[in-house]
Design a protein around this motif. Structure first.
Motif, PDB file in Angstrom:
ATOM      1  N   VAL B   8       0.767  -1.258   0.060  1.00  0.00           N
ATOM      2  CA  VAL B   8       0.063  -0.178   0.049  1.00  0.00           C
ATOM      3  C   VAL B   8       0.916   1.170  -0.058  1.00  0.00           C
ATOM      4  O   VAL B   8       0.627   2.272  -0.795  1.00  0.00           O
ATOM      5  CB  VAL B   8      -0.865  -0.048   1.176  1.00  0.00           C
ATOM      6  CG1 VAL B   8      -1.602   1.387   1.477  1.00  0.00           C
ATOM      7  CG2 VAL B   8      -1.912  -1.047   1.071  1.00  0.00           C
ATOM      8  N   LEU B   9       1.999   1.335   0.827  1.00  0.00           N
ATOM      9  CA  LEU B   9       2.730   2.421   1.004  1.00  0.00           C
ATOM     10  C   LEU B   9       3.468   2.646  -0.240  1.00  0.00           C
ATOM     11  O   LEU B   9       3.847   3.696  -0.536  1.00  0.00           O
ATOM     12  CB  LEU B   9       3.379   2.212   2.173  1.00  0.00           C
ATOM     13  CG  LEU B   9       2.868   2.544   3.470  1.00  0.00           C
ATOM     14  CD1 LEU B   9       3.768   2.387   4.921  1.00  0.00           C
ATOM     15  CD2 LEU B   9       1.981   3.799   3.699  1.00  0.00           C
ATOM     16  N   SER B  10       3.964   1.561  -0.960  1.00  0.00           N
ATOM     17  CA  SER B  10       4.754   1.674  -2.282  1.00  0.00           C
ATOM     18  C   SER B  10       3.682   2.193  -3.443  1.00  0.00           C
ATOM     19  O   SER B  10       4.223   2.665  -4.217  1.00  0.00           O
ATOM     20  CB  SER B  10       5.244   0.290  -2.558  1.00  0.00           C
ATOM     21  OG  SER B  10       4.231  -0.515  -3.301  1.00  0.00           O
ATOM     22  N   GLN B  11       2.408   1.919  -3.238  1.00  0.00           N
ATOM     23  CA  GLN B  11       1.625   2.484  -4.443  1.00  0.00           C
ATOM     24  C   GLN B  11       0.904   3.806  -4.052  1.00  0.00           C
ATOM     25  O   GLN B  11       0.461   4.339  -5.048  1.00  0.00           O
ATOM     26  CB  GLN B  11       0.379   1.244  -4.518  1.00  0.00           C
ATOM     27  CG  GLN B  11       0.774   0.074  -4.873  1.00  0.00           C
ATOM     28  CD  GLN B  11       1.475   0.052  -6.159  1.00  0.00           C
ATOM     29  OE1 GLN B  11       0.906   0.536  -7.296  1.00  0.00           O
ATOM     30  NE2 GLN B  11       2.504  -0.476  -6.059  1.00  0.00           N
ATOM     31  N   ALA B  12       1.097   4.348  -2.799  1.00  0.00           N
ATOM     32  CA  ALA B  12       0.440   5.718  -2.442  1.00  0.00           C
ATOM     33  C   ALA B  12       1.072   6.696  -3.353  1.00  0.00           C
ATOM     34  O   ALA B  12       0.229   7.785  -3.851  1.00  0.00           O
ATOM     35  CB  ALA B  12       0.422   6.109  -1.116  1.00  0.00           C
TER      36      ALA B  12
END
Lengths: 64, 311
Positions: B8-12
């Motif tokens: 999730v944090l890589s996609q934000a």
């Protein structure tokens, strides 16, 4: 931001653009003319230069 | 399941890059970069606006590595996504994804769900014209197509809308849609996707129905969901993958949130697949599909970590 978006594409504008692309645009001279016109409008003459690779997110933006 | 959080944090940042974040721009809040920046598209795909819900959840939930929590700009961007979405509402209340005047049931259902939840999560007042979308979704039965995941999204959207606006008719319509999903479920446990079952879409439907059950614990739906998990569990291998044969739609994504809400053992297989990098995840996907799966990963992470306010 440095590169503010210009007028968005619309269905009618896209239809007209494609009609040109598949008719006159097949002729090299017209294709080159279109390209020169777009470059002048979007890159050289505009107050804000269009840079496709710009405006991705950076963490600096989170700070006020 | 720390892999979910990391993904999730890589996609934000990627998803934020899809959004017009310039508040002076005429397309402020638009999340379809092909429309507002490249101008290659002549209208914005409403499904991209679902990024707003991801931003609202990131803004609201404090967890390790979440640099977006509590940032006012993130809140403003989330609301801008919902506000841009409602600007593109068709006169009848529907929205478009593939072409102008499409009046897409699928896109209206999913994007309404996200927009409603964005306003709800952020405690913002939704615009009055949202009621038109509620009416459109309530009336639309999509009778010629048996696509359970879309019907489940419509049901959840209507239920969330009734909670946000206090409109009781939307709740009735939501339950009518759930009635149909349950009545059309195959006896083996799959929810219809056109003319059969589909493992990938079954996970989408289960995620949505589990979320519906959190709001309204209907007994018949609980039973249907149990049958649904019994159908999907043996089909998924030790890395969260499955054989494409015999699936009506050939989807290869697996939505984890239904398994997270159910505390289902398939989660361990998903974890193994992500750790070995052999399971399709948002980082492998195009922009359109990465959004929905990232949202589901985030909801699953918040559920499993118990760290969040996801309602």
């Amino acid at each position: 931001m440095a590169n503010r978006p210009r007028t968005p594409m619309t269905p009618m504008r896209l239809a007209a653009f494609r009609l040109f692309n598949v008719t006159f645009g097949r002729i090299g001279a017209f294709a080159r003319l279109l390209r020169r016109r777009l470059e002048r409008k979007l890159i050289y003459r505009g107050t804000q230069r269009y840079v496709p690779s710009s405006r991705f997110f950076h963490f600096d933006e989170l700070e006020d | 399941m720390d892999a979910l959080r990391k993904i999730v944090l890589s996609q934000a940042p990627r998803l934020l890059g899809l959004m017009d974040r310039d508040r002076h721009s005429r397309t402020y809040g638009c999340c379809e970069r092909y429309y507002w920046h490249y101008k290659l598209h002549d209208f914005p795909n409403c499904r991209f606006q679902e990024i707003g819900e991801i931003l609202a959840l990131l803004y609201k939930n404090d967890f390790e590595g979440n640099r977006y929590c509590g940032k006012e700009k993130v809140r403003a961007w989330a609301l801008a996504a919902a506000e841009f979405w409602i600007e593109w509402q068709r006169p009848g209340g529907s929205f478009d994804e593939a072409y102008p005047n499409e009046h897409s049931f699928c896109s209206t259902a999913f994007s309404t769900l996200s927009a409603v939840r964005t306003w709800k999560l952020l405690g913002a007042k939704p615009p009055d014209r949202l009621a038109k979308t509620g009416k459109w979704l309530s009336k639309k039965k999509n009778e010629k197509r048996n696509i359970s995941n879309q019907m489940a999204a419509a049901a959840l959207a209507l239920h969330e809308l009734s909670l946000l606006t206090g409109e009781g008719d939307h709740k009735l319509a939501a339950n009518a849609k759930i009635d149909r999903i349950v009545s059309e479920q195959h006896k083996s446990g799959y929810f219809l996707e056109y003319d059969g079952g589909d493992t990938g879409y079954q996970s989408v439907t289960l995620s949505l129905l589990m979320r519906f059950l959190e709001l309204d614990p209907r007994y018949d739906l609980k039973e249907a969901v149990i049958r649904g998990f019994k159908w999907i569990e043996p089909r998924i291998d030790e890395t969260g993958n499955w054989s494409a044969a015999g699936n009506s739609r050939g989807a290869r994504f697996l939505f984890p949130n239904g398994f997270a809400l159910k505390k289902n053992p398939v989660l361990e297989r998903i974890e193994r697949g992500l750790a070995d990098n052999v399971l399709l995840h948002p980082g492998w996907m195009d922009d359109r599909y990465a959004i929905g799966l990232t949202l589901d990963y985030l909801l699953a992470w918040l559920e499993l970590s118990g760290s969040g306010e996801k309602k």
